[in-house]
Scaffold this active site. Structure first.
Site, PDB file in Angstrom:
ATOM      1  N   ASP A 219       0.813  -1.225   0.000  1.00  0.00           N
ATOM      2  CA  ASP A 219       0.000   0.000   0.000  1.00  0.00           C
ATOM      3  C   ASP A 219       0.843   1.270   0.000  1.00  0.00           C
ATOM      4  O   ASP A 219       0.309   2.374   0.056  1.00  0.00           O
ATOM      5  CB  ASP A 219      -0.949   0.012   1.196  1.00  0.00           C
ATOM      6  CG  ASP A 219      -0.218   0.060   2.529  1.00  0.00           C
ATOM      7  OD1 ASP A 219       1.032  -0.015   2.528  1.00  0.00           O
ATOM      8  OD2 ASP A 219      -0.889   0.182   3.577  1.00  0.00           O
TER       9      ASP A 219
ATOM     10  N   ARG B  88      13.393  25.603  -0.500  1.00  0.00           N
ATOM     11  CA  ARG B  88      12.974  26.851  -1.149  1.00  0.00           C
ATOM     12  C   ARG B  88      11.710  27.428  -0.521  1.00  0.00           C
ATOM     13  O   ARG B  88      11.380  28.593  -0.745  1.00  0.00           O
ATOM     14  CB  ARG B  88      12.766  26.608  -2.648  1.00  0.00           C
ATOM     15  CG  ARG B  88      14.076  26.450  -3.412  1.00  0.00           C
ATOM     16  CD  ARG B  88      13.856  25.947  -4.819  1.00  0.00           C
ATOM     17  NE  ARG B  88      13.414  24.549  -4.825  1.00  0.00           N
ATOM     18  CZ  ARG B  88      13.227  23.839  -5.927  1.00  0.00           C
ATOM     19  NH1 ARG B  88      13.439  24.390  -7.110  1.00  0.00           N
ATOM     20  NH2 ARG B  88      12.835  22.585  -5.858  1.00  0.00           N
ATOM     21  N   GLN B  89      11.021  26.626   0.292  1.00  0.00           N
ATOM     22  CA  GLN B  89       9.840  27.124   1.013  1.00  0.00           C
ATOM     23  C   GLN B  89      10.280  27.550   2.420  1.00  0.00           C
ATOM     24  O   GLN B  89       9.920  26.934   3.416  1.00  0.00           O
ATOM     25  CB  GLN B  89       8.758  26.055   1.065  1.00  0.00           C
ATOM     26  CG  GLN B  89       8.259  25.630  -0.314  1.00  0.00           C
ATOM     27  CD  GLN B  89       7.119  24.638  -0.223  1.00  0.00           C
ATOM     28  OE1 GLN B  89       6.145  24.850   0.500  1.00  0.00           O
ATOM     29  NE2 GLN B  89       7.226  23.539  -0.966  1.00  0.00           N
TER      30      GLN B  89
ATOM     31  N   ASP C 198      20.808  35.164 -10.826  1.00  0.00           N
ATOM     32  CA  ASP C 198      19.810  36.022 -10.168  1.00  0.00           C
ATOM     33  C   ASP C 198      20.485  36.779  -9.031  1.00  0.00           C
ATOM     34  O   ASP C 198      21.629  36.492  -8.658  1.00  0.00           O
ATOM     35  CB  ASP C 198      18.608  35.225  -9.664  1.00  0.00           C
ATOM     36  CG  ASP C 198      19.004  34.083  -8.732  1.00  0.00           C
ATOM     37  OD1 ASP C 198      20.032  34.210  -8.044  1.00  0.00           O
ATOM     38  OD2 ASP C 198      18.292  33.065  -8.702  1.00  0.00           O
TER      39      ASP C 198
ATOM     40  N   LYS D 175      16.626  38.923 -13.401  1.00  0.00           N
ATOM     41  CA  LYS D 175      15.560  38.080 -13.943  1.00  0.00           C
ATOM     42  C   LYS D 175      14.216  38.445 -13.331  1.00  0.00           C
ATOM     43  O   LYS D 175      14.134  39.115 -12.296  1.00  0.00           O
ATOM     44  CB  LYS D 175      15.854  36.605 -13.675  1.00  0.00           C
ATOM     45  CG  LYS D 175      15.644  36.202 -12.215  1.00  0.00           C
ATOM     46  CD  LYS D 175      15.679  34.699 -12.011  1.00  0.00           C
ATOM     47  CE  LYS D 175      15.328  34.341 -10.568  1.00  0.00           C
ATOM     48  NZ  LYS D 175      15.312  32.897 -10.315  1.00  0.00           N
TER      49      LYS D 175
ATOM     50  N   ASP E 194      24.927  28.301  -9.215  1.00  0.00           N
ATOM     51  CA  ASP E 194      23.652  28.274  -8.503  1.00  0.00           C
ATOM     52  C   ASP E 194      23.664  27.103  -7.541  1.00  0.00           C
ATOM     53  O   ASP E 194      24.510  26.200  -7.654  1.00  0.00           O
ATOM     54  CB  ASP E 194      22.489  28.152  -9.494  1.00  0.00           C
ATOM     55  CG  ASP E 194      21.204  28.806  -8.980  1.00  0.00           C
ATOM     56  OD1 ASP E 194      21.170  29.183  -7.791  1.00  0.00           O
ATOM     57  OD2 ASP E 194      20.252  28.945  -9.764  1.00  0.00           O
TER      58      ASP E 194
ATOM     59  N   THR F 132      15.868  29.185 -14.804  1.00  0.00           N
ATOM     60  CA  THR F 132      16.748  30.306 -14.481  1.00  0.00           C
ATOM     61  C   THR F 132      18.042  30.226 -15.272  1.00  0.00           C
ATOM     62  O   THR F 132      18.509  31.220 -15.838  1.00  0.00           O
ATOM     63  CB  THR F 132      17.048  30.321 -12.963  1.00  0.00           C
ATOM     64  OG1 THR F 132      15.833  30.507 -12.243  1.00  0.00           O
ATOM     65  CG2 THR F 132      18.003  31.439 -12.607  1.00  0.00           C
TER      66      THR F 132
END
Length: 315
Positions: free
Chosen positions: A39, A98-99, A171, A194, A220, A228
């Site tokens: 499951d 990134r959050q 960026d 950007k 980066d 990007t």
């Protein structure tokens, strides 16, 4: 705490990296059953006695992100209930990074939630590399050892320092990293301004700095759709860049990214094995961080400083 008490285990996110880390420090990879029920529920059983041991659990929270994250949490809980003396969660790639802030109404700070989950599961320490933002270290109420992949990149790039070599940030947020690369490599510095139009689309607006006739290195910390990087490469080509390479710590390449990288705007993508990499026929150079993480594990195990791992030799 003696090094003989060291035990290293891994989940299924990036087993080849865990095996390479163990080889680099001459330690066996611990025996553990990490599977799923029909499951989809994860099941973990540690097949060795780890009572009183210093346990390191290696697991990148790369795709399938949620599955790998839960697998990590269950492994930590299993080690805690098996009476491990100390548990260090080793995350070569920290997902959800990134959050890390509320940049619009009614959204979570998921990077903090993940930190809370790791601590609640029973981790005593975290070892990670190239977090998307430095403040994530403060989301934890336990010690965090934050490594950088830059020494591995610097060693690889040592032979490519040219007369017209320019390091460029795709960026504004990556300007500090680009400046560090330019300083060490003795290169020029540029910036691409950007504007992000969606989660997968980026529009490059302008280039700050001279790139005409130059060999450009884009730097980066993470790329997923290569939006990007591609937007930056396109405008750099328009401004006369002779060649363009990209050095990215974590590559989570999806189909959109593969298509963009096959366009030829970027001559070479240089990354690490913090996550599993499938080149799909694009020019990718994968550098190993196994030795770096292995040395950090040894130093944490023997209660030594990891600061020396940040020093760059040969420059």
């Amino acid at each position: 705490m003696s090094a003989s008490r060291l035990k290293i285990f891994t989940g299924n996110s990036n087993r080849p990296l865990a095996e390479e880390i163990c080889r680099s420090i001459n330690e066996p990879l611990g025996e553990a059953t990490v599977t799923s029920f029909p499951d989809g529920e994860s099941f973990v059983k540690i097949n060795e006695n780890i009572r009183g041991h210093d346990v390191f659990i290696i697991q990148s929270t790369c795709p399938p992100t949620n599955h790998n994250l839960v697998e990590l949490l269950i492994m930590i809980d299993a080690a805690r209930r098996a009476s491990a003396q100390r548990i260090t969660a080793v995350l070569p790639f920290y997902g959800y990074a990134r959050q890390d802030r509320k940049d619009q109404p009614r959204v979570p700070i998921t990077a903090k939630l993940v930190a809370n989950l790791i601590v609640a599961a029973g981790a005593n320490r975290v070892l990670t590399m190239d977090l998307h933002s430095q403040q994530i270290q403060g989301f934890f109420d336990i010690p965090v050892d934050h490594l950088y992949a830059s020494p591995v990149f610097f060693k690889h790039l040592a032979d490519t320092r040219r007369e017209n070599f320019v390091v460029c940030s795709p960026d504004v947020g990556g300007m500090k990293m680009a400046a560090a690369y330019a300083d060490v490599l003795g290169a020029g510095l540029a910036l691409v301004a950007k504007k992000r139009t969606s989660a997968t689309k980026v529009e490059a607006i302008n280039v700050v700095g001279e790139v005409n006739g130059c060999d450009v290195l884009l730097v980066d910390d993470i790329t997923e759709t290569a939006g990007t990087l591609s937007a930056a490469a396109k405008i750099l080509r328009e401004h006369g860049a002779r060649s363009i390479r990209a050095a990215v710590s974590h590559c989570i390449l999806n189909e959109v990214a593969i298509d963009r990288l096959k366009s030829g705007l970027i001559d070479e993508l240089i990354t690490t094995n913090s996550t599993p990499i499938n080149s799909h026929g694009i020019p990718v150079t994968v550098l190993s961080i196994a030795s770096l993480l292995g040395q950090a594990i040894q130093r944490i195990n023997s209660n030594e400083s990891v600061t020396s791992l940040f020093r760059v030799k040969g420059f």
